[in-house]
Design an enzyme around this catalytic site. Structure first.
Site, PDB file in Angstrom:
ATOM      1  N   ARG A 129       0.822  -1.225   0.000  1.00  0.00           N
ATOM      2  CA  ARG A 129       0.000   0.000   0.000  1.00  0.00           C
ATOM      3  C   ARG A 129       0.854   1.271   0.000  1.00  0.00           C
ATOM      4  NH1 ARG A 129      -2.834  -3.226   3.562  1.00  0.00           N
ATOM      5  NH2 ARG A 129      -4.634  -4.163   2.555  1.00  0.00           N
ATOM      6  N   LYS A 151       2.714  11.701 -10.384  1.00  0.00           N
ATOM      7  CA  LYS A 151       1.893  10.892 -11.298  1.00  0.00           C
ATOM      8  C   LYS A 151       2.689   9.663 -11.670  1.00  0.00           C
ATOM      9  CE  LYS A 151      -1.054  14.217 -13.682  1.00  0.00           C
ATOM     10  NZ  LYS A 151      -1.427  14.720 -15.016  1.00  0.00           N
ATOM     11  N   GLU A 193       9.256  19.582 -23.461  1.00  0.00           N
ATOM     12  CA  GLU A 193       8.602  19.822 -22.163  1.00  0.00           C
ATOM     13  C   GLU A 193       9.220  21.038 -21.460  1.00  0.00           C
ATOM     14  OE1 GLU A 193       5.925  17.995 -21.281  1.00  0.00           O
ATOM     15  OE2 GLU A 193       6.205  15.913 -21.925  1.00  0.00           O
ATOM     16  N   LYS A 234       7.162  23.547 -12.446  1.00  0.00           N
ATOM     17  CA  LYS A 234       6.353  22.343 -12.244  1.00  0.00           C
ATOM     18  C   LYS A 234       6.064  22.150 -10.757  1.00  0.00           C
ATOM     19  CE  LYS A 234       4.969  17.876 -13.169  1.00  0.00           C
ATOM     20  NZ  LYS A 234       4.915  16.718 -14.015  1.00  0.00           N
ATOM     21  N   GLU A 244      -4.681  17.708  -9.936  1.00  0.00           N
ATOM     22  CA  GLU A 244      -5.146  18.214 -11.226  1.00  0.00           C
ATOM     23  C   GLU A 244      -6.640  18.500 -11.262  1.00  0.00           C
ATOM     24  OE1 GLU A 244      -3.120  16.428 -14.605  1.00  0.00           O
ATOM     25  OE2 GLU A 244      -4.848  16.884 -15.860  1.00  0.00           O
ATOM     26  N   ARG A 248      -3.076  22.587 -12.659  1.00  0.00           N
ATOM     27  CA  ARG A 248      -2.118  21.555 -13.098  1.00  0.00           C
ATOM     28  C   ARG A 248      -2.430  21.073 -14.523  1.00  0.00           C
ATOM     29  NH1 ARG A 248       0.503  16.340  -9.859  1.00  0.00           N
ATOM     30  NH2 ARG A 248       1.781  15.708 -11.613  1.00  0.00           N
ATOM     31  N   ASN A 252      -0.753  20.036 -19.442  1.00  0.00           N
ATOM     32  CA  ASN A 252      -1.142  19.176 -20.571  1.00  0.00           C
ATOM     33  C   ASN A 252      -1.144  19.921 -21.892  1.00  0.00           C
ATOM     34  OD1 ASN A 252      -1.546  16.931 -18.927  1.00  0.00           O
ATOM     35  ND2 ASN A 252      -3.594  17.631 -18.383  1.00  0.00           N
ATOM     36  N   HIS A 255      -0.760  18.048 -25.079  1.00  0.00           N
ATOM     37  CA  HIS A 255      -0.793  16.622 -24.767  1.00  0.00           C
ATOM     38  C   HIS A 255      -2.023  15.898 -25.291  1.00  0.00           C
ATOM     39  CE1 HIS A 255       2.707  17.407 -22.389  1.00  0.00           C
ATOM     40  NE2 HIS A 255       2.773  16.167 -21.955  1.00  0.00           N
ATOM     41  N   HIS A 259      -1.107  12.905 -27.329  1.00  0.00           N
ATOM     42  CA  HIS A 259      -1.433  11.524 -26.957  1.00  0.00           C
ATOM     43  C   HIS A 259      -2.139  10.799 -28.096  1.00  0.00           C
ATOM     44  CE1 HIS A 259      -1.202  12.230 -22.300  1.00  0.00           C
ATOM     45  NE2 HIS A 259      -0.026  12.004 -22.842  1.00  0.00           N
ATOM     46  N   HIS A 273       7.294  10.561 -26.980  1.00  0.00           N
ATOM     47  CA  HIS A 273       6.305  11.393 -26.266  1.00  0.00           C
ATOM     48  C   HIS A 273       6.566  12.885 -26.456  1.00  0.00           C
ATOM     49  CE1 HIS A 273       3.605  12.744 -23.108  1.00  0.00           C
ATOM     50  NE2 HIS A 273       4.612  13.427 -22.588  1.00  0.00           N
TER      51      HIS A 273
HETATM   52  N1  LIG Z   1       4.490  10.973 -14.698  1.00  0.00           N
HETATM   53  C1  LIG Z   1       4.471  12.094 -15.355  1.00  0.00           C
HETATM   54  O1  LIG Z   1       4.096  13.147 -14.835  1.00  0.00           O
HETATM   55  C2  LIG Z   1       4.945  12.094 -16.780  1.00  0.00           C
HETATM   56  C3  LIG Z   1       5.176  13.307 -17.425  1.00  0.00           C
HETATM   57  C4  LIG Z   1       5.691  13.289 -18.725  1.00  0.00           C
HETATM   58  C5  LIG Z   1       5.958  12.067 -19.335  1.00  0.00           C
HETATM   59  N2  LIG Z   1       5.713  10.910 -18.670  1.00  0.00           N
HETATM   60  C6  LIG Z   1       6.009   9.623 -19.302  1.00  0.00           C
HETATM   61  O2  LIG Z   1       7.415   9.550 -19.515  1.00  0.00           O
HETATM   62  C7  LIG Z   1       7.666   8.635 -20.573  1.00  0.00           C
HETATM   63  C8  LIG Z   1       8.715   9.215 -21.500  1.00  0.00           C
HETATM   64  O3  LIG Z   1       9.889   9.432 -20.755  1.00  0.00           O
HETATM   65  P1  LIG Z   1      11.317   9.514 -21.454  1.00  0.00           P
HETATM   66  O4  LIG Z   1      11.232  10.391 -22.634  1.00  0.00           O
HETATM   67  O5  LIG Z   1      12.283   9.817 -20.393  1.00  0.00           O
HETATM   68  O6  LIG Z   1      11.454   8.048 -22.060  1.00  0.00           O
HETATM   69  P2  LIG Z   1      12.290   6.751 -21.602  1.00  0.00           P
HETATM   70  O7  LIG Z   1      12.229   6.545 -20.163  1.00  0.00           O
HETATM   71  O8  LIG Z   1      11.822   5.654 -22.479  1.00  0.00           O
HETATM   72  O9  LIG Z   1      13.764   7.139 -22.025  1.00  0.00           O
HETATM   73  C9  LIG Z   1      14.070   7.311 -23.389  1.00  0.00           C
HETATM   74  C10 LIG Z   1      15.263   6.438 -23.788  1.00  0.00           C
HETATM   75  O10 LIG Z   1      16.442   7.027 -23.254  1.00  0.00           O
HETATM   76  C11 LIG Z   1      17.230   6.034 -22.603  1.00  0.00           C
HETATM   77  N3  LIG Z   1      17.968   6.742 -21.554  1.00  0.00           N
HETATM   78  C12 LIG Z   1      17.490   7.198 -20.381  1.00  0.00           C
HETATM   79  N4  LIG Z   1      18.437   7.910 -19.732  1.00  0.00           N
HETATM   80  C13 LIG Z   1      19.549   7.881 -20.509  1.00  0.00           C
HETATM   81  C14 LIG Z   1      20.841   8.439 -20.383  1.00  0.00           C
HETATM   82  N5  LIG Z   1      21.171   9.227 -19.348  1.00  0.00           N
HETATM   83  N6  LIG Z   1      21.726   8.209 -21.386  1.00  0.00           N
HETATM   84  C15 LIG Z   1      21.373   7.467 -22.482  1.00  0.00           C
HETATM   85  N7  LIG Z   1      20.156   6.928 -22.649  1.00  0.00           N
HETATM   86  C16 LIG Z   1      19.252   7.132 -21.670  1.00  0.00           C
HETATM   87  C17 LIG Z   1      16.237   5.018 -22.132  1.00  0.00           C
HETATM   88  O11 LIG Z   1      16.831   3.762 -21.957  1.00  0.00           O
HETATM   89  C18 LIG Z   1      15.213   5.012 -23.269  1.00  0.00           C
HETATM   90  O12 LIG Z   1      15.651   4.151 -24.272  1.00  0.00           O
HETATM   91  C19 LIG Z   1       6.342   8.402 -21.261  1.00  0.00           C
HETATM   92  O13 LIG Z   1       5.887   7.121 -20.919  1.00  0.00           O
HETATM   93  C20 LIG Z   1       5.422   9.453 -20.659  1.00  0.00           C
HETATM   94  O14 LIG Z   1       4.084   9.042 -20.590  1.00  0.00           O
HETATM   95  C21 LIG Z   1       5.216  10.911 -17.419  1.00  0.00           C
HETATM   96 ZN   LIG Z   2       4.512  15.189 -21.347  1.00  0.00          ZN
END
Ligand SMILES: NC(=O)c1ccc[n+]([C@@H]2O[C@H](COP(=O)([O-])OP(=O)(O)OC[C@H]3O[C@@H](n4cnc5c(N)ncnc54)[C@H](O)[C@@H]3O)[C@@H](O)[C@H]2O)c1
Ligand SMILES: [Zn+2]
Length: 374
Positions: A129, A151, A193, A234, A244, A248, A252, A255, A259, A273
């Site tokens: 939990r 999130k 972003e 942020k 949200e 907040r 988006n 987005h 999406h 993304h």
């Molecule tokens: N929770 C939230 O508030 C929120 C906000 C925005 C996005 N997201 C989510 O985040 C995800 C996208 O995140 P992302 O763009 O970081 O993608 P990701 O985590 O897939 O990373 C992108 C790629 O970069 C590689 N990588 C990571 N760090 C590295 C480094 N230092 N050096 C070399 N390679 C590296 C990873 O292995 C991966 O292949 C999506 O699923 C999206 O929905 C969540």
């Molecule tokens: Zn985003």
């Protein structure tokens, strides 16, 4: 590597009463992580979750730092990529965390991009939990966006991020030095972003980015400064509206369109993304201009800047793009931002002036998209 003498760490507090936490931003922080955890959370055991790529590049440095601080830990590694935000992978990570006997006061530490942060974050929200979560974001996107705000979640075949929970971290450590190993395309996706913060509420920051984006991409100190500015924005937004209900939602911007494009491309490497968000932000500005809400020059300026940085800005920039407006509308309707058939979109009165539009008529969006998909 910057001079050690020049190394600075910025601390930003996310004010959430008893659940407030710090975001530490700076270079070389992985090496300090063990000492930092020992000082802030004495006696914890740690389950590190990372993906295969990040583990290869940065896991040893983190383990060394934890070892030096005498912190008992295990490492759990998942395949890199969006597909890991699935029930199957969640089951595995949860099981590995339980097998490592991580207790409620111990720590799940997400070392990776947004995928690892969302997956490990959700696992930490549901194991026993809720166990403590520490985010160590390693992509630009994760440092300015996904690691802050609580999130967490995974994807459903019916849409992105449809399964999840709010679970705030106890600490965020963003080592800007690890971004040196990011492929430029992934760096740029995160840049969308960063620019988003300027476009939502800080026209001055957008102007600064127009002038300084090259220096920012190259490294210190502009990069760290921009990350701190975006993170602070942020953090303030999250503190004002954790779940949200209001402001907040501004985060988006781009987005809802984004999406839909991500879903239409099957969440694949064809469109990251942040790239989807870049196109989505341009569409949001163009649609706002179309409705007479914002000057058309602002939409052009946003598109010009994002294109200069190397981001896609049109639906036609997506490799193999062949979508219909109806298809995108259906995907938008499945997104979370639909209430009783009316679309909620983040629109704008110009750069730095985004607002929440709660009752956008779907027909006006369809008509707009019909033009944009060709
Ligand atoms: N929770 C939230 O508030 C929120 C906000 C925005 C996005 N997201 C989510 O985040 C995800 C996208 O995140 P992302 O763009 O970081 O993608 P990701 O985590 O897939 O990373 C992108 C790629 O970069 C590689 N990588 C990571 N760090 C590295 C480094 N230092 N050096 C070399 N390679 C590296 C990873 O292995 C991966 O292949 C999506 O699923 C999206 O929905 C969540
Ligand atoms: Zn985003």
């Amino acid at each position: 590597m910057a001079d050690d003498a020049a190394r600075t760490t910025t601390a930003i507090k996310v004010e959430l009463g008893a659940r407030s936490y710090d975001i530490l931003i700076g270079r070389g922080l992985i090496a300090d992580a063990g000492a930092e955890l020992r000082r802030r959370l004495p006696g914890v055991r740690v389950a590190i979750v990372s993906d295969e790529t990040v583990a290869r590049l940065h896991l040893n440095a983190l383990r060394e730092s934890l070892r030096a601080a005498g912190i008992d830990h295990v490492a759990i590694t998942v395949p890199a990529g969006e597909e890991s935000k699935s029930f199957g992978m969640l089951t595995r990570v949860v099981d590995d965390i339980l097998a490592a006997r991580i207790e409620r006061n111990d720590v799940v530490l997400a070392l990776g991009g947004g995928v690892v942060g969302d997956l490990a974050g959700f696992a930490s929200a549901i194991v026993r939990r809720g166990v403590r979560l520490v985010q160590m974001p390693t992509t630009l996107l994760a440092q300015v966006d996904s690691s802050v705000g609580g999130k967490t979640g995974i994807n459903s075949p019916r849409g992105k991020n449809l399964i999840g929970a709010f679970h705030q971290p106890a600490l965020v450590i963003a080592d800007c030095g690890v971004l040196d190993s990011l492929p430029p395309r992934i760096f740029n996706a995160g840049y969308a972003e960063v620019a988003k913060i300027g476009l939502i509420q800080d026209a001055g920051f957008f102007v600064w980015l127009e002038k300084n984006w090259r220096a920012m991409a190259a490294g210190w100190p502009e990069r760290d400064d921009a990350i701190a500015i975006a993170c602070r924005a942020k953090a303030e937004t999250v503190a004002a509206d954790e779940t949200e209900q209001g402001v907040r939602a501004l985060l988006n911007l781009g987005h809802t369109f984004g999406h839909a494009l991500e879903a239409a491309t099957g969440y694949s490497d064809r469109l990251y993304h942040g790239e989807a968000v870049a196109i989505g932000m341009v569409l949001a500005h163009q649609f706002s201009a179309r409705l007479g809400l914002a000057p058309p020059e602002d939409a052009e300026r946003v598109a010009a800047h994002l294109a200069e940085v190397g981001l896609p800005t049109r639906i036609g920039d997506i490799p193999g793009a062949n979508f219909t407006a109806e298809q995108l509308m259906q995907l938008m309707a499945q997104d979370k931002k639909v209430v009783r058939g009316q679309l909620t979109l983040i629109l704008t009165r110009g750069i730095g002036k985004a607002f929440i539009a709660r009752d956008v008529a779907p027909a006006s969006v369809t008509e707009f998209l019909e033009e944009k998909v060709t």
